[in-house]
Design a protein around this motif. Structure first.
Motif, short mmCIF file in Angstrom:
data_model
loop_
_atom_site.label_atom_id
_atom_site.label_comp_id
_atom_site.label_asym_id
_atom_site.label_seq_id
_atom_site.Cartn_x
_atom_site.Cartn_y
_atom_site.Cartn_z
N ALA A 171 24.17 15.29 39.17
CA ALA A 171 25.34 16.16 39.19
C ALA A 171 25.11 17.43 38.38
CB ALA A 171 26.56 15.41 38.67
N SER A 172 24.38 17.32 37.28
CA SER A 172 24.13 18.51 36.45
C SER A 172 23.23 19.52 37.15
CB SER A 172 23.49 18.09 35.12
OG SER A 172 22.24 17.48 35.34
N VAL A 173 22.41 19.06 38.09
CA VAL A 173 21.54 19.96 38.84
C VAL A 173 22.27 20.63 39.99
CG1 VAL A 173 19.43 20.07 40.25
CG2 VAL A 173 19.48 18.65 38.20
N PHE A 174 23.15 19.89 40.66
CA PHE A 174 23.78 20.40 41.87
C PHE A 174 25.13 21.05 41.62
CE2 PHE A 174 20.64 17.54 43.49
CZ PHE A 174 20.24 18.09 44.69
N LEU A 175 25.72 20.82 40.46
CA LEU A 175 27.03 21.40 40.16
C LEU A 175 26.91 22.34 38.96
CD1 LEU A 175 29.26 18.21 40.50
CD2 LEU A 175 28.74 19.90 42.27
N THR A 176 27.12 23.63 39.19
CA THR A 176 27.02 24.61 38.12
C THR A 176 28.34 25.36 37.90
OG1 THR A 176 26.13 26.22 39.71
CG2 THR A 176 24.54 24.93 38.42
N ASP A 177 29.15 25.49 38.93
CA ASP A 177 30.45 26.15 38.77
C ASP A 177 31.39 25.26 37.96
OD1 ASP A 177 29.48 28.19 40.27
OD2 ASP A 177 30.55 27.66 42.11
N THR A 178 32.20 25.88 37.13
CA THR A 178 33.10 25.13 36.26
C THR A 178 34.09 24.29 37.05
OG1 THR A 178 32.93 26.86 34.57
CG2 THR A 178 34.78 25.33 34.39
N ASP A 179 34.64 24.84 38.13
CA ASP A 179 35.65 24.12 38.91
C ASP A 179 35.04 23.00 39.75
OD1 ASP A 179 37.61 25.75 37.89
OD2 ASP A 179 37.52 27.17 39.57
N ALA A 180 33.74 23.02 39.97
CA ALA A 180 33.09 22.01 40.82
C ALA A 180 32.50 20.87 40.01
CB ALA A 180 32.00 22.66 41.67
N LYS A 181 32.51 20.95 38.69
CA LYS A 181 31.86 19.94 37.87
C LYS A 181 32.61 18.62 37.92
CE LYS A 181 29.77 23.15 34.56
NZ LYS A 181 29.72 23.57 33.13
N THR A 182 31.88 17.55 37.65
CA THR A 182 32.47 16.23 37.50
C THR A 182 32.74 15.96 36.02
OG1 THR A 182 30.28 15.21 37.39
CG2 THR A 182 31.32 15.35 39.56
N LEU A 183 33.31 14.81 35.73
CA LEU A 183 33.65 14.48 34.35
C LEU A 183 32.42 14.43 33.46
CD1 LEU A 183 36.36 11.73 34.91
CD2 LEU A 183 36.71 13.94 33.80
N TRP A 187 37.87 18.47 36.88
CA TRP A 187 36.75 17.52 36.76
C TRP A 187 37.19 16.11 37.12
CZ3 TRP A 187 35.54 19.35 31.09
CH2 TRP A 187 35.13 20.69 31.14
N PHE A 188 38.38 15.75 36.69
CA PHE A 188 38.90 14.41 36.95
C PHE A 188 39.10 14.19 38.45
CE2 PHE A 188 42.03 11.00 36.99
CZ PHE A 188 41.59 10.18 35.96
N LEU A 189 39.71 15.16 39.12
CA LEU A 189 39.94 15.03 40.55
C LEU A 189 38.62 15.04 41.32
CD1 LEU A 189 43.04 17.39 41.01
CD2 LEU A 189 42.99 14.89 40.93
N SER A 214 35.71 13.97 40.27
CA SER A 214 35.04 12.68 40.06
C SER A 214 35.69 11.59 40.90
CB SER A 214 35.07 12.30 38.58
OG SER A 214 34.30 13.19 37.81
N LEU A 215 37.02 11.57 40.95
CA LEU A 215 37.70 10.56 41.77
C LEU A 215 37.37 10.73 43.24
CD1 LEU A 215 41.27 10.32 40.18
CD2 LEU A 215 39.33 8.78 39.89
N LEU A 216 37.34 11.96 43.72
CA LEU A 216 37.03 12.21 45.13
C LEU A 216 35.60 11.80 45.45
CD1 LEU A 216 37.63 13.45 47.92
CD2 LEU A 216 36.93 15.67 46.98
N ILE A 217 34.67 12.20 44.61
CA ILE A 217 33.26 11.90 44.89
C ILE A 217 32.98 10.40 44.74
CG2 ILE A 217 30.90 12.29 44.09
CD1 ILE A 217 31.77 15.11 43.28
N ALA A 218 33.43 9.82 43.64
CA ALA A 218 33.17 8.39 43.41
C ALA A 218 33.86 7.52 44.44
CB ALA A 218 33.61 8.00 42.00
N GLY A 219 35.12 7.81 44.74
CA GLY A 219 35.85 7.02 45.72
C GLY A 219 35.29 7.17 47.13
N GLY A 220 35.04 8.40 47.54
CA GLY A 220 34.52 8.63 48.90
C GLY A 220 33.12 8.09 49.09
N ALA A 221 32.24 8.36 48.12
CA ALA A 221 30.87 7.88 48.23
C ALA A 221 30.80 6.35 48.19
CB ALA A 221 30.01 8.47 47.12
N SER A 222 31.62 5.72 47.36
CA SER A 222 31.61 4.26 47.28
C SER A 222 32.10 3.64 48.58
CB SER A 222 32.49 3.80 46.11
OG SER A 222 32.04 4.33 44.89
N PHE A 223 33.21 4.15 49.11
CA PHE A 223 33.74 3.59 50.36
C PHE A 223 32.77 3.77 51.52
CE2 PHE A 223 36.10 4.14 54.33
CZ PHE A 223 36.78 2.94 54.39
N ALA A 224 32.20 4.98 51.65
CA ALA A 224 31.29 5.23 52.76
C ALA A 224 30.01 4.41 52.63
CB ALA A 224 30.95 6.72 52.83
#
Length: 303
Positions: A238-250, A88-90, A92-102
């Protein structure tokens, strides 16, 4: 010369000192009192979360403001052993960092075009961005859900339960606000900078990246920080689009710790995860703070 007015009665010096203390409290002292109360009010939840994270029992019912049953770091170990917090931590960092930069890069390009160029549909485009931002993104959740359903069938890499798909969704929601904020900042820069660079043979891309972009560092830092905080803390989409345990954010993963009857049992683990979740935001703020200060204290044109 002061004299006693009687046995046990205050002297003139005492009355003068009392009036000074009253005057000080009326002018300055009450502000210190209000500030102290504000600090205590803001520190209360932080101290409670720290106490819960260090509570050996790890339950809500046994958590106290000041721990009296000892201190233990077992909740942090259970957090990584019993949950998917690392993933979840990784994520969130990937999504938040990538989306913010782009979103910052695209918003800066759009703001530069709206501020420096004149083209057909410019005014309509600005007003459209402003009007679209009046409606929250969650109102389009049904339409977005249907679109991503088709995207998942055609391109699973950017569909449901993927970091790239959620990143694209966040980018679209932040472009409007960031574009308007940056356009106002670009408007404050003198056009003589563009004209001088153009006369020296610079292209629009060179003017943007080499001259104007370093001068708008304060607004880039502010929008980047806001975009990162909003993205890493976002829960509804995020709760709507992420349902798999490994794909969830923090936000989504930690929310699951308190569902049902697990609130009391997992509260210590939840508190430990909350403390670790705050680390990226604090680091980003500390990193961008110097850019904000340096950008505010430096001038664009020397007189």
């Amino acid at each position: 010369m002061t004299t006693l007015t009687g046995a046990g009665r205050p002297t003139a010096v005492d009355r003068t000192a009392g009036r000074r203390r009253n005057r000080w409290f009326a002018q300055v002292g009450w502000r210190h009192l209000v500030g102290l109360l504000g600090v205590l009010f803001s520190l209360f939840p932080l101290v409670f979360v720290v106490s819960a994270a260090l509570n050996p029992l790890g339950t809500l019912s046994s958590t106290e403001l000041v721990p009296t049953g000892g201190v233990s770091f077992g909740n942090f170990g259970d957090l990584f052993a019993r949950t998917g917090f690392a993933n979840w931590f990784l994520n969130s960092l990937l999504i938040a960092g990538g989306a913010s930069f782009a979103s910052i890069l695209l918003s800066a390009l759009a703001a530069y075009a709206f501020s420096r160029m004149r083209f057909r549909g410019r005014r309509v485009g600005l007003l459209s961005l402003l009007l679209i931002q009046m409606f929250p993104q969650f109102l389009a959740i049904v339409a977005i859900f249907l679109i991503f359903g088709s995207i998942t069938d055609l391109w699973p890499a950017i569909g449901f339960n993927t970091s790239w798909g959620l990143m694209l969704l966040y980018m679209g929601g932040a472009l409007g606000v960031n574009t308007w904020l940056m356009k106002g900042f670009f408007d404050t820069l003198p056009r003589e900078l563009d004209e001088s660079a153009t006369m020296d043979g610079a292209s629009h891309a060179q003017v943007f990246f080499r001259i104007l972009l370093p001068l708008v560092a304060p607004i880039l830092a502010v929008t980047g920080l806001l975009a990162f905080i909003n993205t890493i803390n976002e829960f509804l989409m995020a709760s709507v689009f992420l349902t798999d345990t490994d794909a969830k954010t923090l936000a989504v993963g930690m929310r699951g710790m308190l569902q049902g009857g697990e609130r009391n049992t997992n509260f210590g683990i939840f508190a430990a995860g909350t403390l670790l979740t705050a680390i990226p935001t604090v680091l980003v703020f500390q990193f961008l703070q110097r850019f904000i200060v340096s950008g505010l204290t430096s001038g664009a044109v020397k007189g």
